[in-house]
Design a protein around this motif. Sequence first.
Motif, short mmCIF file in Angstrom:
data_model
loop_
_atom_site.label_atom_id
_atom_site.label_comp_id
_atom_site.label_asym_id
_atom_site.label_seq_id
_atom_site.Cartn_x
_atom_site.Cartn_y
_atom_site.Cartn_z
N TRP A 141 1.15 -1.74 -7.65
CA TRP A 141 0.46 -2.71 -6.80
C TRP A 141 0.73 -4.13 -7.29
CZ3 TRP A 141 -2.25 -2.44 -2.34
CH2 TRP A 141 -3.05 -3.52 -2.01
N TRP A 142 0.61 -4.35 -8.59
CA TRP A 142 0.84 -5.67 -9.18
C TRP A 142 2.29 -6.10 -9.01
CZ3 TRP A 142 3.40 -6.80 -14.02
CH2 TRP A 142 3.28 -8.13 -14.42
N THR A 143 3.23 -5.18 -9.25
CA THR A 143 4.64 -5.51 -9.15
C THR A 143 5.03 -5.89 -7.72
OG1 THR A 143 5.20 -4.05 -10.97
CG2 THR A 143 6.98 -4.61 -9.46
N VAL A 144 4.61 -5.10 -6.76
CA VAL A 144 4.96 -5.41 -5.36
C VAL A 144 4.36 -6.75 -4.95
CG1 VAL A 144 4.77 -4.63 -2.97
CG2 VAL A 144 5.27 -2.98 -4.77
N THR A 192 0.83 -1.20 0.00
CA THR A 192 0.00 0.00 0.00
C THR A 192 0.86 1.25 0.00
OG1 THR A 192 -1.74 -1.19 1.18
CG2 THR A 192 -1.84 1.20 1.23
N LEU A 193 1.90 1.27 0.81
CA LEU A 193 2.79 2.44 0.90
C LEU A 193 3.47 2.72 -0.44
CD1 LEU A 193 4.17 4.65 2.62
CD2 LEU A 193 5.96 2.97 3.07
N LEU A 194 4.02 1.68 -1.06
CA LEU A 194 4.71 1.87 -2.34
C LEU A 194 3.74 2.31 -3.44
CD1 LEU A 194 7.26 -1.07 -2.25
CD2 LEU A 194 7.73 1.38 -2.05
N ARG A 225 5.28 -12.35 -3.60
CA ARG A 225 4.97 -13.77 -3.82
C ARG A 225 6.24 -14.56 -4.13
NH1 ARG A 225 1.01 -13.27 -7.77
NH2 ARG A 225 -0.03 -11.98 -6.25
N ARG A 226 7.11 -13.98 -4.98
CA ARG A 226 8.37 -14.63 -5.32
C ARG A 226 9.28 -14.72 -4.10
NH1 ARG A 226 11.39 -11.49 -9.25
NH2 ARG A 226 9.36 -10.71 -9.78
#
Length: 176
Positions: free
Chosen positions: A62-65, A11-13, A70-71
């Motif tokens: 959001w998707w990238t973080v 959320t912060l990023l 997950r990785r």
Amino acid sequence: MTAATASRRRTLLTLVALCAETALLAREYLHGGVASHHLLANPDLPAVSNWWGLLLVPLLTWWTVGRVERRAAGAGGPARRAALVGFLCALAYGAMLAALFAAGSPVVDYVFFGLLALALVVRLWHAEYLLGFALAMSVVAGPILPAMFGAIIALFSWLVHAAARALWRRLRPGVA
């Protein structure tokens, strides 16, 4: 790391990315208006407004973080560090390309198509590469067109690596 910490970081990023994009658009707005960019720099093709960055940049962040978290769930700290290094490298590459483009340098074509060669050896389909490239290029070309081009490069990179893996599995001697 707990799920709550990961969610707060995500959320912060995302909010930081939204604020950065808002600041960039405010600067454009106050200095002559928000730009639109034609596809393939051809005035006969449709133009895409930089306003779309208010939607794309936070969603892409959001998707990238989420992908990185997950990785990193399996690998831990090294995966996060690798993602950060990949993001910073893509940011630097995009900034170099943006600076060359803004300066009207003839070298820009070589750097631009150098991504295809880079895609052969680096797994450019990871989300952090796309985010870094789109953010760096957004100063010159807005975030939409670099994200579209980056997605094509990511797909190319994934296809090349997937084909190479399949070929390797087919050709390698049987493991007994």
